[in-house]
Design a protein around this motif. Structure first.
Motif, PDB file in Angstrom:
ATOM      1  N   LEU A 108      -1.187  41.909   3.411  1.00 50.61           N
ATOM      2  CA  LEU A 108       0.511  42.017   2.100  1.00 50.61           C
ATOM      3  C   LEU A 108       0.198  41.723   1.392  1.00 50.61           C
ATOM      4  N   GLU A 109      -0.404  41.307   0.143  1.00 52.30           N
ATOM      5  CA  GLU A 109      -0.352  39.982  -0.783  1.00 52.30           C
ATOM      6  C   GLU A 109       1.160  40.971  -1.749  1.00 52.30           C
ATOM      7  N   PRO A 110       1.778  39.350  -2.477  1.00 50.12           N
ATOM      8  CA  PRO A 110       3.008  39.451  -3.206  1.00 50.12           C
ATOM      9  C   PRO A 110       3.028  40.553  -4.206  1.00 50.12           C
ATOM     10  N   ASN A 111       3.678  42.158  -4.406  1.00 50.41           N
ATOM     11  CA  ASN A 111       3.002  42.361  -5.459  1.00 50.41           C
ATOM     12  C   ASN A 111       4.670  42.899  -5.943  1.00 50.41           C
ATOM     13  N   LYS A 112       5.894  42.419  -6.307  1.00 46.04           N
ATOM     14  CA  LYS A 112       7.079  42.732  -6.512  1.00 46.04           C
ATOM     15  C   LYS A 112       7.633  41.080  -8.024  1.00 46.04           C
ATOM     16  N   GLU A 152       5.089  38.589 -10.742  1.00 40.17           N
ATOM     17  CA  GLU A 152       4.366  38.004 -11.628  1.00 40.17           C
ATOM     18  C   GLU A 152       3.990  36.704 -10.780  1.00 40.17           C
ATOM     19  N   GLU A 153       5.136  36.124 -10.533  1.00 39.35           N
ATOM     20  CA  GLU A 153       5.472  34.866 -10.272  1.00 39.35           C
ATOM     21  C   GLU A 153       5.421  34.377  -8.627  1.00 39.35           C
ATOM     22  N   ALA A 154       5.721  36.316  -7.775  1.00 38.79           N
ATOM     23  CA  ALA A 154       5.250  36.109  -6.706  1.00 38.79           C
ATOM     24  C   ALA A 154       3.932  36.242  -6.563  1.00 38.79           C
ATOM     25  N   GLN A 155       2.860  36.642  -7.389  1.00 37.66           N
ATOM     26  CA  GLN A 155       1.405  36.672  -7.166  1.00 37.66           C
ATOM     27  C   GLN A 155       0.819  35.169  -7.427  1.00 37.66           C
ATOM     28  N   ALA A 156       0.992  34.687  -8.016  1.00 35.74           N
ATOM     29  CA  ALA A 156       0.938  33.350  -8.558  1.00 35.74           C
ATOM     30  C   ALA A 156       0.977  32.387  -7.577  1.00 35.74           C
ATOM     31  N   LYS A 157       1.861  32.466  -6.890  1.00 36.03           N
ATOM     32  CA  LYS A 157       2.639  31.381  -6.177  1.00 36.03           C
ATOM     33  C   LYS A 157       2.202  30.814  -5.021  1.00 36.03           C
ATOM     34  N   TYR A 158       2.307  32.577  -4.537  1.00 35.41           N
ATOM     35  CA  TYR A 158       2.475  32.686  -2.337  1.00 35.41           C
ATOM     36  C   TYR A 158       1.254  33.231  -2.597  1.00 35.41           C
ATOM     37  N   TYR A 159       0.991  33.260  -0.994  1.00 39.95           N
ATOM     38  CA  TYR A 159      -0.054  34.174  -0.489  1.00 39.95           C
ATOM     39  C   TYR A 159       0.239  34.720   0.646  1.00 39.95           C
ATOM     40  N   PHE A 160      -0.273  35.739   1.266  1.00 44.59           N
ATOM     41  CA  PHE A 160      -0.361  35.928   2.440  1.00 44.59           C
ATOM     42  C   PHE A 160       0.354  35.509   3.828  1.00 44.59           C
ATOM     43  N   VAL A 183       7.857  50.842  15.443  1.00 40.90           N
ATOM     44  CA  VAL A 183       7.893  50.032  15.122  1.00 40.90           C
ATOM     45  C   VAL A 183       7.681  50.166  13.378  1.00 40.90           C
ATOM     46  N   THR A 184       8.617  49.149  13.346  1.00 39.85           N
ATOM     47  CA  THR A 184       8.877  49.139  12.180  1.00 39.85           C
ATOM     48  C   THR A 184       7.293  48.003  11.204  1.00 39.85           C
ATOM     49  N   VAL A 185       6.635  47.885   9.911  1.00 40.59           N
ATOM     50  CA  VAL A 185       6.157  47.256   9.610  1.00 40.59           C
ATOM     51  C   VAL A 185       6.756  46.160   8.153  1.00 40.59           C
ATOM     52  N   SER A 186       7.454  45.274   7.689  1.00 40.50           N
ATOM     53  CA  SER A 186       8.428  44.525   6.467  1.00 40.50           C
ATOM     54  C   SER A 186       6.992  44.033   5.698  1.00 40.50           C
ATOM     55  N   GLY A 187       7.525  44.567   3.786  1.00 45.56           N
ATOM     56  CA  GLY A 187       6.506  43.617   3.791  1.00 45.56           C
ATOM     57  C   GLY A 187       7.610  41.792   2.662  1.00 45.56           C
ATOM     58  N   GLY A 188       8.556  41.931   3.652  1.00 49.52           N
ATOM     59  CA  GLY A 188       8.922  40.658   3.701  1.00 49.52           C
ATOM     60  C   GLY A 188       9.435  40.431   2.459  1.00 49.52           C
ATOM     61  N   LEU A 189      10.140  39.072   1.620  1.00 49.87           N
ATOM     62  CA  LEU A 189      10.637  38.583   0.531  1.00 49.87           C
ATOM     63  C   LEU A 189       9.197  39.194  -0.414  1.00 49.87           C
ATOM     64  N   TYR A 190       8.252  39.078  -1.215  1.00 51.03           N
ATOM     65  CA  TYR A 190       7.998  38.995  -1.988  1.00 51.03           C
ATOM     66  C   TYR A 190       6.338  40.502  -1.896  1.00 51.03           C
ATOM     67  N   ASN A 191       7.047  41.491  -0.948  1.00 52.73           N
ATOM     68  CA  ASN A 191       5.945  43.047  -1.091  1.00 52.73           C
ATOM     69  C   ASN A 191       6.589  43.954  -0.301  1.00 52.73           C
ATOM     70  N   ASP A 192       7.210  44.663  -1.412  1.00 48.69           N
ATOM     71  CA  ASP A 192       8.063  46.668  -1.423  1.00 48.69           C
ATOM     72  C   ASP A 192       7.640  47.566   0.365  1.00 48.69           C
ATOM     73  N   THR A 193       6.331  46.852   0.994  1.00 45.96           N
ATOM     74  CA  THR A 193       6.038  47.873   2.019  1.00 45.96           C
ATOM     75  C   THR A 193       6.915  47.512   2.917  1.00 45.96           C
ATOM     76  N   TYR A 194       7.132  49.048   3.342  1.00 47.06           N
ATOM     77  CA  TYR A 194       7.860  48.920   4.332  1.00 47.06           C
ATOM     78  C   TYR A 194       7.309  50.887   5.198  1.00 47.06           C
ATOM     79  N   TYR A 195       6.913  50.301   5.923  1.00 50.84           N
ATOM     80  CA  TYR A 195       6.218  51.539   7.163  1.00 50.84           C
ATOM     81  C   TYR A 195       6.500  51.140   8.405  1.00 50.84           C
TER      82      TYR A 195
END
Length: 279
Positions: free
Chosen positions: A64-68, A70-78, A31-43
């Motif tokens: 997984l809130e955007p963390n890649k 500052e623009e992503a943090q301000a514009k997107y949400y999980f 089972v893999t959990v990926s943070g997608g486009l805006y989060n660097d998590t890979y579990y």
């Protein structure tokens, strides 16, 4: 003599098919959990047994809130997780708790922030007593949010996932998971109380679970669907069962075992049919 031989072949077929089912049950999945486009998590969780229920929140991956950037943090949400390879634009595309039947990758999906509102998951017993702390999430008004149950020792929830459309009033966005004691636990607690021991309310646990007893929990309880259409225990189509398998070499082993057993089973059935025709 021929009749005994046919009985032998039929028995062999049963053994072959039983071996396949055991092999499938013994096979460990990824089972893999990926943070997608805006989060660097890979579990990655290895060697997960067939039929195990995996819930990201039990591994600290509920949001997984955007963390890649500052623009992503301000514009997107999980917004939630979707299964890799499946269409994301459907209302039922997001999952928060799945049954593992093959290698699977959950990918975090994000939405553009709009009119944000809070929604709350509550975990109570049949008398309304709180069993675990509330969980608060955020999304846009109009989003179809999906929330997962929380594992609580000795208890079963009425549903593994609850889904509903977010309203402007946060007080209306409450997803309540109602738990009941599993058969045998109620009597155990009564005995403890008679003996002077405090009655336990269960503890949140960080482990995947494979339990299930009594009335089977509903896979997805949709708050937007009239209650009369949602019978307890109804097998709602599980997105997890149709999961897109993540690329992995071990998949070849699974396919090989299944393929060889299928060929063997077909061969035995064909032989039985030919022998019956000659009688």
């Amino acid at each position: 003599m021929k009749k005994k031989f046919i009985v032998f072949l039929a028995s062999l077929l049963v053994i072959v098919l039983g071996t396949v089912n055991r092999a499938k049950a013994d096979y460990g999945y990824r089972v893999t959990v990926s943070g997608g486009l805006y989060n660097d998590t890979y579990y990655v969780l290895e060697n997960v047994p067939y039929g195990t229920r995996f819930t990201p929140s039990e591994y600290g991956l509920a949001v997984l809130e955007p963390n890649k950037t500052e623009e992503a943090q301000a514009k997107y949400y999980f917004k939630g997780y979707h299964i890799s390879g499946e269409e994301v634009e459907r209302d039922d595309a997001y999952v928060s708790s799945i049954v593992v039947t093959k290698d699977v990758t959950l990918v975090a999906t994000y939405g553009i922030k709009g009119k944000t509102v809070a929604y709350t998951a509550r975990f109570v017993d049949e008398q309304g007593k709180q069993l675990a702390n509330d969980a608060v999430y955020y999304g846009n008004v109009g989003d179809k949010a999906v929330v997962s149950y929380r594992y609580i020792d000795k208890y079963d929830p009425q549903a593994y996932n609850i889904r509903g459309t977010l309203k402007e009033n946060a007080n209306e966005n409450v997803f309540t998971f109602t738990y009941k004691l599993r058969p045998g636990e109620e009597q155990s607690q009564k005995s403890n109380r008679k003996a002077g021991a405090p009655a336990g309310t269960g503890n949140a646990s960080g482990k995947a679970s494979t339990y299930g007893s009594g009335d089977a929990p509903v896979e997805v309880l949709d708050l937007d669907t009239p209650e009369r259409l949602q019978e307890a225990g109804t097998a709602v189509a599980e997105a997890s069962v149709s999961a897109e398998a993540a690329p992995k070499a071990n998949n070849g082993i699974n396919w090989l075992v299944t393929g060889l057993s299928s060929i063997g089973g077909i061969g035995i059935v064909s032989l039985i049919w030919v022998l019956l025709k000659r009688r």
